[in-house]
Structure formats: structure tokens, C-alpha cells
Scaffold this active site. Sequence first.
Site, PDB file in Angstrom:
ATOM      1  N   GLY A   8      10.013  -7.396   7.279  1.00  0.00           N
ATOM      2  CA  GLY A   8       8.876  -7.854   6.306  1.00  0.00           C
ATOM      3  C   GLY A   8       8.944  -8.359   5.091  1.00  0.00           C
ATOM      4  N   GLY A  11       6.823 -10.305   2.872  1.00  0.00           N
ATOM      5  CA  GLY A  11       5.877 -10.087   2.064  1.00  0.00           C
ATOM      6  C   GLY A  11       6.074  -9.475   0.487  1.00  0.00           C
ATOM      7  N   ALA A  81       4.792  -4.825   9.016  1.00  0.00           N
ATOM      8  CA  ALA A  81       4.059  -4.092   9.618  1.00  0.00           C
ATOM      9  C   ALA A  81       2.328  -5.484   9.544  1.00  0.00           C
ATOM     10  CB  ALA A  81       3.219  -2.977   8.302  1.00  0.00           C
ATOM     11  N   GLN A  82       0.943  -4.984  10.483  1.00  0.00           N
ATOM     12  CA  GLN A  82      -0.145  -5.619  10.380  1.00  0.00           C
ATOM     13  C   GLN A  82      -0.615  -4.705   9.307  1.00  0.00           C
ATOM     14  OE1 GLN A  82      -3.124  -6.223   9.706  1.00  0.00           O
ATOM     15  NE2 GLN A  82      -3.271  -4.776  10.863  1.00  0.00           N
ATOM     16  N   THR A 124       2.502   5.479   3.750  1.00  0.00           N
ATOM     17  CA  THR A 124       0.960   5.057   3.555  1.00  0.00           C
ATOM     18  C   THR A 124       0.163   6.460   2.917  1.00  0.00           C
ATOM     19  OG1 THR A 124      -1.579   3.623   3.068  1.00  0.00           O
ATOM     20  CG2 THR A 124      -0.097   4.380   5.096  1.00  0.00           C
ATOM     21  N   GLU A 126      -3.165   6.168   2.997  1.00  0.00           N
ATOM     22  CA  GLU A 126      -3.795   6.405   4.065  1.00  0.00           C
ATOM     23  C   GLU A 126      -3.879   7.433   4.813  1.00  0.00           C
ATOM     24  OE1 GLU A 126      -6.820   3.969   4.258  1.00  0.00           O
ATOM     25  OE2 GLU A 126      -6.296   3.145   2.695  1.00  0.00           O
ATOM     26  N   TYR A 148      -5.318   1.017  11.298  1.00  0.00           N
ATOM     27  CA  TYR A 148      -4.144   1.597  10.695  1.00  0.00           C
ATOM     28  C   TYR A 148      -2.640   2.314  10.104  1.00  0.00           C
ATOM     29  CZ  TYR A 148      -1.226   0.610   6.004  1.00  0.00           C
ATOM     30  OH  TYR A 148      -0.428   0.254   5.176  1.00  0.00           O
ATOM     31  N   LYS A 152       0.408   4.072  12.150  1.00  0.00           N
ATOM     32  CA  LYS A 152       1.621   4.870  10.304  1.00  0.00           C
ATOM     33  C   LYS A 152       1.786   6.133  10.599  1.00  0.00           C
ATOM     34  CE  LYS A 152       2.428   0.964   7.981  1.00  0.00           C
ATOM     35  NZ  LYS A 152       3.644   0.587   7.028  1.00  0.00           N
TER      36      LYS A 152
HETATM   37  P1  NDP Z   1       2.171  -6.902   3.554  1.00  0.00           P
HETATM   38  O1  NDP Z   1       1.340  -6.987   4.188  1.00  0.00           O
HETATM   39  O2  NDP Z   1       2.743  -8.141   1.569  1.00  0.00           O
HETATM   40  O3  NDP Z   1       3.662  -7.621   3.984  1.00  0.00           O
HETATM   41  C1  NDP Z   1       4.067  -7.668   5.840  1.00  0.00           C
HETATM   42  C2  NDP Z   1       4.590  -7.988   5.753  1.00  0.00           C
HETATM   43  O4  NDP Z   1       4.630  -7.602   6.911  1.00  0.00           O
HETATM   44  C3  NDP Z   1       4.798  -9.638   6.204  1.00  0.00           C
HETATM   45  O5  NDP Z   1       5.455  -9.839   5.698  1.00  0.00           O
HETATM   46  C4  NDP Z   1       4.267 -10.090   7.488  1.00  0.00           C
HETATM   47  O6  NDP Z   1       5.119 -11.137   8.223  1.00  0.00           O
HETATM   48  C5  NDP Z   1       5.210  -8.929   8.118  1.00  0.00           C
HETATM   49  N1  NDP Z   1       5.092  -8.915   9.381  1.00  0.00           N
HETATM   50  C6  NDP Z   1       3.434  -8.243  10.085  1.00  0.00           C
HETATM   51  N2  NDP Z   1       4.038  -7.955  11.633  1.00  0.00           N
HETATM   52  C7  NDP Z   1       5.194  -8.476  12.183  1.00  0.00           C
HETATM   53  C8  NDP Z   1       5.966  -8.303  13.059  1.00  0.00           C
HETATM   54  N3  NDP Z   1       5.382  -8.330  14.408  1.00  0.00           N
HETATM   55  N4  NDP Z   1       7.349  -8.671  13.443  1.00  0.00           N
HETATM   56  C9  NDP Z   1       8.010  -8.332  12.160  1.00  0.00           C
HETATM   57  N5  NDP Z   1       7.496  -8.757  11.343  1.00  0.00           N
HETATM   58  C10 NDP Z   1       6.156  -8.542  10.467  1.00  0.00           C
HETATM   59  O7  NDP Z   1       2.693  -5.760   3.261  1.00  0.00           O
HETATM   60  P2  NDP Z   1       3.480  -5.316   1.380  1.00  0.00           P
HETATM   61  O8  NDP Z   1       4.430  -5.256   1.371  1.00  0.00           O
HETATM   62  O9  NDP Z   1       1.819  -4.927   0.765  1.00  0.00           O
HETATM   63  O10 NDP Z   1       3.574  -3.737   1.966  1.00  0.00           O
HETATM   64  C11 NDP Z   1       5.212  -2.797   2.500  1.00  0.00           C
HETATM   65  C12 NDP Z   1       4.515  -2.396   3.391  1.00  0.00           C
HETATM   66  O11 NDP Z   1       4.120  -1.331   2.924  1.00  0.00           O
HETATM   67  C13 NDP Z   1       3.779  -2.426   5.089  1.00  0.00           C
HETATM   68  O12 NDP Z   1       4.626  -1.807   5.838  1.00  0.00           O
HETATM   69  C14 NDP Z   1       2.245  -2.076   4.271  1.00  0.00           C
HETATM   70  O13 NDP Z   1       2.007  -1.612   5.122  1.00  0.00           O
HETATM   71  C15 NDP Z   1       3.443   0.099   3.664  1.00  0.00           C
HETATM   72  N6  NDP Z   1       2.368  -0.258   2.627  1.00  0.00           N
HETATM   73  C16 NDP Z   1       1.890  -0.645   1.612  1.00  0.00           C
HETATM   74  C17 NDP Z   1       0.736  -0.447   0.345  1.00  0.00           C
HETATM   75  C18 NDP Z   1       0.239  -1.344  -0.817  1.00  0.00           C
HETATM   76  O14 NDP Z   1      -0.024  -0.853  -1.565  1.00  0.00           O
HETATM   77  N7  NDP Z   1       1.203  -2.670  -1.159  1.00  0.00           N
HETATM   78  C19 NDP Z   1       0.742   0.848   0.356  1.00  0.00           C
HETATM   79  C20 NDP Z   1       1.285   1.562   1.416  1.00  0.00           C
HETATM   80  C21 NDP Z   1       1.530   1.421   2.018  1.00  0.00           C
HETATM   81  P3  NDP Z   1       3.966 -12.307   8.337  1.00  0.00           P
HETATM   82  O15 NDP Z   1       3.342 -13.356   7.229  1.00  0.00           O
HETATM   83  O16 NDP Z   1       4.527 -12.685   9.322  1.00  0.00           O
HETATM   84  O17 NDP Z   1       2.387 -10.914   9.074  1.00  0.00           O
HETATM   85  P1  GDP Z   2      -5.914  -0.124   1.270  1.00  0.00           P
HETATM   86  O1  GDP Z   2      -6.316   0.957   0.610  1.00  0.00           O
HETATM   87  O2  GDP Z   2      -4.854  -0.107   1.975  1.00  0.00           O
HETATM   88  O3  GDP Z   2      -7.587  -0.838   2.666  1.00  0.00           O
HETATM   89  O4  GDP Z   2      -6.538  -2.449   0.196  1.00  0.00           O
HETATM   90  P2  GDP Z   2      -7.743  -2.634   0.196  1.00  0.00           P
HETATM   91  O5  GDP Z   2      -7.309  -3.619  -1.520  1.00  0.00           O
HETATM   92  O6  GDP Z   2      -8.005  -3.779   1.309  1.00  0.00           O
HETATM   93  O7  GDP Z   2      -9.119  -1.888  -0.219  1.00  0.00           O
HETATM   94  C1  GDP Z   2      -9.259  -0.828  -1.093  1.00  0.00           C
HETATM   95  C2  GDP Z   2     -10.445  -0.193  -1.418  1.00  0.00           C
HETATM   96  O8  GDP Z   2     -11.681  -1.216  -1.980  1.00  0.00           O
HETATM   97  C3  GDP Z   2     -11.027  -0.117  -0.121  1.00  0.00           C
HETATM   98  O9  GDP Z   2     -12.118   1.008  -0.319  1.00  0.00           O
HETATM   99  C4  GDP Z   2     -12.037  -0.952   0.241  1.00  0.00           C
HETATM  100  O10 GDP Z   2     -12.887  -0.369   1.403  1.00  0.00           O
HETATM  101  C5  GDP Z   2     -12.317  -1.249  -0.944  1.00  0.00           C
HETATM  102  N1  GDP Z   2     -13.137  -2.789  -1.256  1.00  0.00           N
HETATM  103  C6  GDP Z   2     -14.733  -3.026  -1.334  1.00  0.00           C
HETATM  104  N2  GDP Z   2     -14.206  -4.549  -1.504  1.00  0.00           N
HETATM  105  C7  GDP Z   2     -13.339  -4.693  -1.076  1.00  0.00           C
HETATM  106  C8  GDP Z   2     -12.928  -6.422  -0.471  1.00  0.00           C
HETATM  107  O11 GDP Z   2     -14.336  -6.830  -1.096  1.00  0.00           O
HETATM  108  N3  GDP Z   2     -12.153  -5.959   0.479  1.00  0.00           N
HETATM  109  C9  GDP Z   2     -11.509  -5.203   0.363  1.00  0.00           C
HETATM  110  N4  GDP Z   2      -9.808  -5.384   1.371  1.00  0.00           N
HETATM  111  N5  GDP Z   2     -11.620  -4.130   0.345  1.00  0.00           N
HETATM  112  C10 GDP Z   2     -12.256  -3.891  -1.103  1.00  0.00           C
END
Ligand code: NDP
Ligand code: GDP
Length: 342
Positions: A8, A11, A81-82, A124, A126, A148, A152
Site C-alpha cells: 500500500g 497510499g 487495505a480496503q 485502527t 476503529e 472494516y 482489522k
Molecule cells: P490508503 O487508503 O491511502 O492506502 C491503502 C493502500 O492499500 C492503497 O495504496 C491501496 O491501493 C492499497 N490496497 C488496497 N487493496 C489492496 C490489495 N488487495 N492489495 C494490495 N494493496 C491494496 O490508506 P492510508 O495510507 O491512510 O492508511 C494506511 C493503513 O493504515 C491502512 O491499512 C489503513 O486501514 C490504516 N489506518 C489508517 C488510518 C488513517 O487515519 N489514515 C487510521 C487507522 C488505520 P489502491 O490505490 O490500488 O486501492
Molecule cells: P474514519 O474515521 O476512518 O471513518 O474516517 P472518515 O474521515 O471517513 O470519517 C470520520 C467521521 O466523519 C465519521 O464519523 C463519519 O461518519 C463522519 N463524516 C461526516 N460526514 C462525512 C462525509 O461526508 N464523509 C466521510 N467520509 N465521513 C463523514
Amino acid sequence: MKKVLITGNRGQDGAYLSRFLLEKGYKVYGADRSGDSGLWRLRELGIEGKVKEIALDLLEPTNIMDALEKVMPDEIYNFAAQSIVRVSFDQPVLTAEINALGVTRLLEAMRKVCPGARFFQASTAELFGSTGSAQRNETTSFHPRSPYAVAKLYAHWITVNYRQAYGLYAVCAILFNHESPLRGEEFVTRKIAAAAARISRGLQQKATVGNLDASRDWGYAGEYVEGMWRMLQQPKADDYILATGKTHTVREFIEAAFAATGIRLVWKGKGLGERGLNVATGKTVVEVSKEFYRPAEVDRLMGNSSKARTKLGWKPKTKFRELVTLMVNAELSRLDKKKVNL
Ligand code: NDP
Ligand code: GDP
């Protein structure tokens, strides 16, 4: 030269960690699915072409084995991750395949190919779900409230299990929300920052969001990757929370984002009828829609990262308002750049 494999990698976190580890002198291998989704992040950080690309899908065990055999990494960071909570309600099975079983595939391959490597799993906040208003720490119990988070949770425990059962150096960071200009637009912070910037330039009328009262512990992603790296440099594998210890509502984020563009907001109405109006023009710039609500919500998250502070010497520096402002400013300069290129 240490070798690192980051899944990832394109990402948000993968991009920041790649830059951080390249600066530390690591040879960085980025494992991503095919296509060029996310390459823009590496471009924005000026590291495109500096990361060695490896094709890897967490759904495919053969890819994983091949990648590990080819790289023989010293460190593995699993970010793949998704990662979108809302999407997990529409794609629960796929989410579990990637976020839960995908991690088992990776750990199992590591156990066979490179058991001496160090493994990082992105857990996470979550996982905690709605467990009251206090700060969560490493001993707080888990009550996941989305497909999700449930997936996780499996990934979290399988990582702990491989550490305990096989003695692998495998750790989980329980990451509270961390944001940046590189965040996906599906997440509320980036969505709002982008909308506030466009609205302030007259390019968009209004933003439509969901639950304004949800509250999150929002930190700056650029700093969180250092905490993750520090976790893999310890003599003993252990799990840590990375968080700011402060929480703010979506409503507060919106107010701060518009304020960063010079627009003052006033709120009118209640529930789905609530609207945010530009005080200067009287126009509605924020509206609420059921579309962005979730079947089950986590109302409030706030973390206690004292363990990381004490043992890793890590602490976040960027405050809430600074984070919002840096995200909005990044959107404004993206718009300026687009204009120059037209
Ligand atoms: P992103 O969504 O930005 O990045 C996730 C990456 O995973 C993308 O590059 C995506 O590629 C890739 N990916 C998805 N499915 C697959 C697969 N089947 N095989 C290989 N790669 C895949 O996430 P973040 O960088 O924000 O977060 C990094 C990690 O931390 C994630 O696991 C997330 O769940 C976790 N996390 C993040 C938080 C946050 O606030 N950012 C908080 C808590 C946990 P593609 O573009 O192809 O979909
Ligand atoms: P998460 O904490 O990983 O689910 O990050 P998000 O940024 O997707 O959501 C954070 C919080 O914002 C959650 O409680 C959502 O329900 C709330 N939220 C309110 N409006 C929105 C919206 O338009 N998009 C998203 N993604 N979240 C929203």
C-alpha cells in the site's frame, strides 16, 4: 543498506513512510496493485522513481511469496487495505479478504521466507468502536462497529498470534485518524479541505456531508510514520497507540477549514436539515445528507499515546488548527497550480 517492503506504498502513509525511509538511507520497495492509482502522492513528495516497484495484491498468495523472496526485506510495513469504513458496509466480504485474510497470507509468507524480518501492521482506533468518552489506551477493550473494523480486529489478533506462537517480530500500531494533503478524498477531512478551497474560489457552491457531531482524534500523517518506524527499532516487539489525545467534531473541522479561507460560518436548522451559511453572503455552503451517514457509527474517538511517548520517545507536534490550515492551504495551491497550467 536496510531493505524495506511497504505494501500500500502509494497510499497516504506508504508515501510518507517511503520518503522518511529513503531519507534514512533505506532501499525502499513499494508493493502495490497494478495501475497507477496513488502515484500522484509519490510525485507530490518528489520520490517518484526512487521507490522500487513490486506488483502485489494481498488477495494473491503467489504475489506475496514472490515479493518476499525477491526482496528478502529487513522490515515489512503492511498498509495495504480496503481502508474506507463506509465502503466496507457495501463490500464486507472483499474487505475481510483484504484486511483480515490478506494479513494472514502476508504473515504466513514471512514465516516461511524471511522469519527474521520485522513486521508492522496498521491497526485502527476503529477497533474500539463506541466504548465511552474516555481516552482509549492499549488495555481498552475492542467493540468494532463496521465490517472494516471487524476485519482489522482479526488482522490485529493474527499479528499478535504470530508473535506469540512463532516468535516473529510482529507489531501493531493502533492508529487514530491521521490526515494530510495526501489523504484520499473519500475521507471527511480531505473532502472538506478541498470543498472549502473550491468554494472560496467560486468553483463549487456547497459541500454535502454526513454526521456533523462525530468526533475524531485527528493527527498529521507526516509525523505518524516516524512513530511506526520507531516501533520496529525496539529491542522487543510490542503494540502501541499513536494519537494526539485531543478530539474534535466534524462540525469543528468544517468551521476551521472555512475560517482558513477567510469564510465565517453560522449553523441553522437541525439534524438532516442543518446547514452551514457563509455569514458574509448568507449562502448555504454546507448541507447534510443521509447518503454520508453509516449504518453504525463510531461517535467519538480519542487516544492516549503515553506508552509511545515514554517508550518510543514519539509525540505528535501538529495541532488541530495547524493541520486543518495546512490541508486547506495545500488545496488552494493545487488550485493555483491548475490555473497556471491551463
Ligand atoms: P490508503 O487508503 O491511502 O492506502 C491503502 C493502500 O492499500 C492503497 O495504496 C491501496 O491501493 C492499497 N490496497 C488496497 N487493496 C489492496 C490489495 N488487495 N492489495 C494490495 N494493496 C491494496 O490508506 P492510508 O495510507 O491512510 O492508511 C494506511 C493503513 O493504515 C491502512 O491499512 C489503513 O486501514 C490504516 N489506518 C489508517 C488510518 C488513517 O487515519 N489514515 C487510521 C487507522 C488505520 P489502491 O490505490 O490500488 O486501492
Ligand atoms: P474514519 O474515521 O476512518 O471513518 O474516517 P472518515 O474521515 O471517513 O470519517 C470520520 C467521521 O466523519 C465519521 O464519523 C463519519 O461518519 C463522519 N463524516 C461526516 N460526514 C462525512 C462525509 O461526508 N464523509 C466521510 N467520509 N465521513 C463523514
